[in-house]
Design a protein around this motif. Structure first.
Motif, PDB file in Angstrom:
ATOM      1  N   ARG A   1      -6.567   2.640  -8.881  1.00 25.22           N
ATOM      2  CA  ARG A   1      -5.342   2.504  -9.695  1.00 25.22           C
ATOM      3  C   ARG A   1      -4.479   3.761  -9.610  1.00 25.22           C
ATOM      4  O   ARG A   1      -3.251   3.660  -9.580  1.00 25.22           O
ATOM      5  N   ASP A   2      -5.109   4.918  -9.563  1.00 30.20           N
ATOM      6  CA  ASP A   2      -4.334   6.162  -9.400  1.00 30.20           C
ATOM      7  C   ASP A   2      -3.562   6.131  -8.079  1.00 30.20           C
ATOM      8  O   ASP A   2      -2.390   6.514  -8.030  1.00 30.20           O
ATOM      9  N   LEU A   3      -4.231   5.682  -7.023  1.00 30.95           N
ATOM     10  CA  LEU A   3      -3.565   5.598  -5.714  1.00 30.95           C
ATOM     11  C   LEU A   3      -2.429   4.573  -5.739  1.00 30.95           C
ATOM     12  O   LEU A   3      -1.336   4.831  -5.228  1.00 30.95           O
ATOM     13  N   LEU A   4      -2.682   3.414  -6.325  1.00 28.60           N
ATOM     14  CA  LEU A   4      -1.642   2.391  -6.400  1.00 28.60           C
ATOM     15  C   LEU A   4      -0.458   2.875  -7.228  1.00 28.60           C
ATOM     16  O   LEU A   4       0.704   2.627  -6.863  1.00 28.60           O
ATOM     17  N   ASN A   5      -0.717   3.564  -8.319  1.00 26.82           N
ATOM     18  CA  ASN A   5       0.370   4.111  -9.144  1.00 26.82           C
ATOM     19  C   ASN A   5       1.177   5.158  -8.389  1.00 26.82           C
ATOM     20  O   ASN A   5       2.358   5.344  -8.654  1.00 26.82           O
ATOM     21  N   LEU A   6       0.531   5.826  -7.447  1.00 22.47           N
ATOM     22  CA  LEU A   6       1.215   6.804  -6.604  1.00 22.47           C
ATOM     23  C   LEU A   6       2.075   6.131  -5.534  1.00 22.47           C
ATOM     24  O   LEU A   6       2.945   6.751  -4.944  1.00 22.47           O
ATOM     25  N   GLY A   7       1.837   4.848  -5.296  1.00 21.34           N
ATOM     26  CA  GLY A   7       2.586   4.123  -4.270  1.00 21.34           C
ATOM     27  C   GLY A   7       1.828   3.964  -2.967  1.00 21.34           C
ATOM     28  O   GLY A   7       2.403   3.587  -1.941  1.00 21.34           O
ATOM     29  N   VAL A   8       0.528   4.226  -3.000  1.00 16.42           N
ATOM     30  CA  VAL A   8      -0.321   4.091  -1.816  1.00 16.42           C
ATOM     31  C   VAL A   8      -0.823   2.644  -1.748  1.00 16.42           C
ATOM     32  O   VAL A   8      -1.205   2.057  -2.762  1.00 16.42           O
ATOM     33  N   THR A   9      -0.813   2.080  -0.571  1.00 16.86           N
ATOM     34  CA  THR A   9      -1.370   0.752  -0.326  1.00 16.86           C
ATOM     35  C   THR A   9      -2.811   0.915   0.132  1.00 16.86           C
ATOM     36  O   THR A   9      -3.108   1.799   0.946  1.00 16.86           O
ATOM     37  N   ILE A  10      -3.702   0.084  -0.396  1.00 17.71           N
ATOM     38  CA  ILE A  10      -5.109   0.145  -0.008  1.00 17.71           C
ATOM     39  C   ILE A  10      -5.446  -1.130   0.745  1.00 17.71           C
ATOM     40  O   ILE A  10      -5.163  -2.232   0.281  1.00 17.71           O
ATOM     41  N   LYS A  11      -6.062  -0.953   1.931  1.00 19.40           N
ATOM     42  CA  LYS A  11      -6.441  -2.093   2.769  1.00 19.40           C
ATOM     43  C   LYS A  11      -7.939  -2.043   3.012  1.00 19.40           C
ATOM     44  O   LYS A  11      -8.493  -0.981   3.273  1.00 19.40           O
ATOM     45  N   THR A  12      -8.573  -3.213   2.909  1.00 16.22           N
ATOM     46  CA  THR A  12     -10.007  -3.294   3.194  1.00 16.22           C
ATOM     47  C   THR A  12     -10.217  -4.053   4.496  1.00 16.22           C
ATOM     48  O   THR A  12      -9.503  -5.010   4.787  1.00 16.22           O
ATOM     49  N   ILE A  13     -11.189  -3.611   5.250  1.00 13.84           N
ATOM     50  CA  ILE A  13     -11.518  -4.258   6.516  1.00 13.84           C
ATOM     51  C   ILE A  13     -12.472  -5.428   6.282  1.00 13.84           C
ATOM     52  O   ILE A  13     -12.270  -6.518   6.789  1.00 13.84           O
ATOM     53  N   ASN A  14     -13.499  -5.213   5.482  1.00 18.54           N
ATOM     54  CA  ASN A  14     -14.540  -6.210   5.272  1.00 18.54           C
ATOM     55  C   ASN A  14     -13.988  -7.532   4.735  1.00 18.54           C
ATOM     56  O   ASN A  14     -14.373  -8.598   5.196  1.00 18.54           O
TER      57      ASN A  14
END
Length: 180
Positions: free
Chosen positions: A81-94
């Motif tokens: 959530r901290d990363l998302l609030n910063l504007g970072v997109t998170i992608k998972t491979i699995n």
């Protein structure tokens, strides 16, 4: 920019499969790697901590699975959530999933619900793996011969290993049933 993070728990494990899977989709991605217990908080992991300081708005963080980003449900969810609030997109491979806040309340709530479910599932899987491992250890404690059999059968040890101290024969190694 796109960055990736991989982690394994011990030096006897390898990050090769995680890195290979990530590089199939992102061949030129910068990858940070930690070898540390999954019980270490995200902020205390050397390479992840450096990467978290480096990430900026519009960056993407690629992980093999969401549980790489924290030691437990709460740590993972807080980090994400901290990363998302910063504007970072998170992608998972699995699971081939992408998490990002869009600024649309309904979409962001849906993202939060997905994250809650997925981080909880990852935490439950971890607890189940630990419980299974402990159950196996308890079985082995009850019958030390079983450990010798497991070593021979699953680790490719030569069948001529002498288990005199366990009073186990070659025939026992071949015939003992493993209860799990």
């Amino acid at each position: 920019m796109e960055f990736a993070y991989v982690r394994v728990s011990t030096t006897t494990q390898t990050t090769d499969s995680q890195i290979s899977d990530i590089q199939k989709s992102y061949p030129d991605i910068e990858i940070s790697t930690d070898v540390c217990s999954g019980t270490v908080r995200a902020a205390e992991r050397e390479q992840l901590s450096r990467l978290l300081d480096k990430l900026r708005k519009n960056d993407a963080l690629v992980v093999w699975w969401i549980d790489r980003l924290g030691r437990d449900y709460h740590d993972s969810e807080t980090t994400i959530r901290d990363l998302l609030n910063l504007g970072v997109t998170i992608k998972t491979i699995n699971q081939n999933m992408t998490f990002a806040y869009s600024g649309n309340d309904m979409q962001d709530m849906t993202t939060n619900i997905q994250l809650t479910m997925i981080t909880a599932m990852a935490a439950a899987e971890r607890k189940n793996r630990l419980a299974s491992a402990e159950a196996g250890r308890q079985v082995i404690k009850q019958d030390p011969k079983l450990w010798a059999v497991i070593l021979v059968r699953f680790n490719g040890l030569k069948m001529r290993i002498h288990f005199r101290w366990l009073k186990i024969s070659h025939k026992d190694v071949l015939t003992i049933k493993i209860p799990f």
